[in-house]
Motif scaffolding. Sequence first.
Motif, short mmCIF file in Angstrom:
data_model
loop_
_atom_site.label_atom_id
_atom_site.label_comp_id
_atom_site.label_asym_id
_atom_site.label_seq_id
_atom_site.Cartn_x
_atom_site.Cartn_y
_atom_site.Cartn_z
N VAL A 1 0.85 -1.26 0.13
CA VAL A 1 -0.18 -0.16 -0.09
C VAL A 1 1.03 1.22 0.06
CG1 VAL A 1 -1.75 1.41 1.28
CG2 VAL A 1 -1.88 -1.10 1.30
N VAL A 2 0.74 1.98 -1.18
CA VAL A 2 1.57 3.24 -1.15
C VAL A 2 0.71 4.62 -0.99
CG1 VAL A 2 3.12 4.53 -2.92
CG2 VAL A 2 2.84 1.98 -3.02
N THR A 3 1.55 5.52 -0.07
CA THR A 3 0.85 6.29 -0.08
C THR A 3 1.63 7.83 -1.08
OG1 THR A 3 -0.13 6.10 2.19
CG2 THR A 3 0.12 8.64 1.67
N ASN A 4 0.93 8.42 -1.54
CA ASN A 4 1.38 9.38 -2.34
C ASN A 4 0.44 10.90 -2.68
OD1 ASN A 4 3.74 10.51 -4.38
ND2 ASN A 4 3.68 8.57 -5.40
N VAL A 5 1.44 11.76 -2.94
CA VAL A 5 0.77 13.08 -3.20
C VAL A 5 0.78 13.72 -4.59
CG1 VAL A 5 0.66 15.48 -2.02
CG2 VAL A 5 1.12 13.48 -0.91
N ILE A 6 -0.59 14.00 -5.10
CA ILE A 6 -0.23 14.75 -6.42
C ILE A 6 -0.24 16.38 -5.98
CG2 ILE A 6 -1.52 15.44 -8.40
CD1 ILE A 6 -2.50 12.47 -8.54
N THR B 1 -6.09 -0.78 -6.55
CA THR B 1 -7.03 0.18 -6.04
C THR B 1 -6.25 1.42 -5.40
OG1 THR B 1 -8.18 -2.03 -5.25
CG2 THR B 1 -8.89 0.10 -4.17
N THR B 2 -7.20 2.51 -5.65
CA THR B 2 -6.76 3.81 -5.15
C THR B 2 -7.97 4.29 -4.30
OG1 THR B 2 -7.56 5.06 -7.19
CG2 THR B 2 -5.12 4.42 -7.33
N ALA B 3 -7.45 4.77 -3.35
CA ALA B 3 -8.48 5.31 -2.45
C ALA B 3 -8.51 6.63 -2.18
CB ALA B 3 -8.21 4.67 -0.85
N ILE B 4 -9.61 7.60 -2.33
CA ILE B 4 -9.43 9.10 -2.25
C ILE B 4 -9.29 9.48 -0.80
CG2 ILE B 4 -11.08 10.83 -2.83
CD1 ILE B 4 -12.69 8.90 -4.84
N LYS B 5 -8.21 10.25 -0.73
CA LYS B 5 -8.09 10.94 0.48
C LYS B 5 -8.36 12.27 0.54
CE LYS B 5 -6.31 6.90 2.69
NZ LYS B 5 -5.06 6.98 3.12
N ASP C 1 -4.65 12.59 -11.91
CA ASP C 1 -6.11 13.05 -11.16
C ASP C 1 -6.71 13.07 -12.61
OD1 ASP C 1 -7.83 14.28 -9.63
OD2 ASP C 1 -7.54 16.28 -11.04
N ARG C 2 -8.08 12.36 -12.43
CA ARG C 2 -8.90 12.37 -13.52
C ARG C 2 -9.14 13.57 -14.54
NH1 ARG C 2 -14.47 9.13 -12.13
NH2 ARG C 2 -12.81 7.53 -11.95
N ASP C 3 -9.45 14.73 -13.94
CA ASP C 3 -9.85 15.73 -14.54
C ASP C 3 -8.57 16.66 -14.40
OD1 ASP C 3 -12.42 14.68 -15.27
OD2 ASP C 3 -13.16 15.09 -13.10
N ASN C 4 -7.63 16.38 -14.30
CA ASN C 4 -6.28 17.44 -14.13
C ASN C 4 -6.60 18.61 -13.59
OD1 ASN C 4 -4.84 15.48 -15.88
ND2 ASN C 4 -6.15 16.43 -17.56
N ASN C 5 -7.57 18.61 -12.38
CA ASN C 5 -7.90 19.92 -11.77
C ASN C 5 -7.77 19.87 -10.03
OD1 ASN C 5 -10.07 18.34 -11.19
ND2 ASN C 5 -11.55 19.57 -12.18
N ASN C 6 -7.21 18.98 -9.66
CA ASN C 6 -7.08 18.64 -8.21
C ASN C 6 -5.56 18.30 -7.85
OD1 ASN C 6 -9.74 19.48 -6.88
ND2 ASN C 6 -10.67 17.89 -8.26
N THR C 7 -5.44 18.77 -6.47
CA THR C 7 -4.14 18.15 -5.80
C THR C 7 -4.54 17.70 -4.45
OG1 THR C 7 -3.79 20.19 -4.56
CG2 THR C 7 -2.92 19.83 -6.69
N GLY C 8 -3.84 16.52 -4.10
CA GLY C 8 -4.18 15.91 -2.96
C GLY C 8 -3.56 14.38 -2.72
N THR C 9 -3.77 14.04 -1.66
CA THR C 9 -3.38 12.67 -1.09
C THR C 9 -4.09 11.23 -1.70
OG1 THR C 9 -2.08 13.69 0.61
CG2 THR C 9 -2.30 11.22 0.65
N TYR C 10 -3.48 10.24 -2.31
CA TYR C 10 -4.11 9.18 -2.76
C TYR C 10 -3.03 7.89 -2.00
CZ TYR C 10 -0.74 8.57 -6.33
OH TYR C 10 0.56 8.20 -7.00
N THR C 11 -4.03 6.80 -1.80
CA THR C 11 -3.15 5.46 -1.63
C THR C 11 -3.35 4.48 -2.71
OG1 THR C 11 -5.11 5.06 -0.20
CG2 THR C 11 -3.04 5.77 1.11
N LEU C 12 -2.62 3.83 -2.89
CA LEU C 12 -2.55 2.71 -4.00
C LEU C 12 -2.17 1.36 -3.50
CD1 LEU C 12 -2.51 1.90 -6.99
CD2 LEU C 12 -0.17 2.35 -7.20
N GLY C 13 -3.21 0.55 -3.46
CA GLY C 13 -3.22 -0.93 -3.11
C GLY C 13 -2.95 -2.05 -4.02
N VAL C 14 -2.20 -2.83 -3.96
CA VAL C 14 -1.66 -3.95 -4.77
C VAL C 14 -2.19 -5.15 -4.26
CG1 VAL C 14 -0.26 -5.02 -6.04
CG2 VAL C 14 0.18 -2.59 -5.63
#
Length: 269
Positions: free
Chosen positions: A145-150, A172-176, A219-232
């Motif tokens: 599970v990776v945590t990253n920031v756009i 799986t990506t989770a919306i943070k 980011d789907r619409d190229n209009n937001n920043t923030g944190t997400y997590t990616l699970g494998v």
Amino acid sequence: MQRITPGRFNCRTARLWLCAIALFVAPVFRVLGQTLHCGDVIQGTIATIGQTNTYTLNAAMGEVVRLTTAIKSAVLADIVIFNSAGIHVAGFGANDGFTTWDVQQTDTYSVRVHDRDNNNTGTYSLGVVYATPKCSAIPLTCGLVVTNVISDPAQQHTYSLSGVAGDVVRLTTAIKSGVLADIDIFNPAGVRVMGFGANDGITTWTVPSTTNYIVVVRDRDNNNTGTYTLGVVYATPKCSAIPLTCGLVVTNVISDPAQQHTYSLSGVA
């Protein structure tokens, strides 16, 4: 400017008028001299109506590039790419975070960014990523599970996945925060072979061939920043699995929304 008198129009007068016309109609090119590299996110400004900002990109034949501009103000920052001979070879529309460009020859390319209608000024960001192995990539392994920031809407992150033919994978990506972190998967040739939408914890992908894949998160619409997590996780035997037996009661904790746990069950027909 010299006054034109009938019968006295000469070459010097003509040059003055041509100069004035050229200044009026010519676009403004601002050569920034900045070379674009994989993973870069550049901040740019269109300060004058009609201005074009120019960057350079050293690309090799067979590489697959994705250039993304994010709208920061009124500017719709379109991208036009020329080879060293001045021939138009590719382009990306403003706010397009999906399209890729298959480089046909090794060259130093001119990347020109301008407002779509040449009638606005403002700021934009320009992101660079590759669908072929080029950027530094975080390797994905089963159970990770990776945590990253756009940090900018034009930014896209690169991961690598060592796939074996027949493996069945779930990413799986989770919306943070505000980011809808969509996933694109590319084979080594830069061909998109699969994708997962943000917050999708159900879909799986059967790996078609044994190779290393590039996984890009955006980011789907190229209009937001923030944190997400990616699970494998894998639906085929890959992860360490807790064996389930009759009467067993297991206590476990999902420590992140993108995390999924793997168990094994020995079943008899």
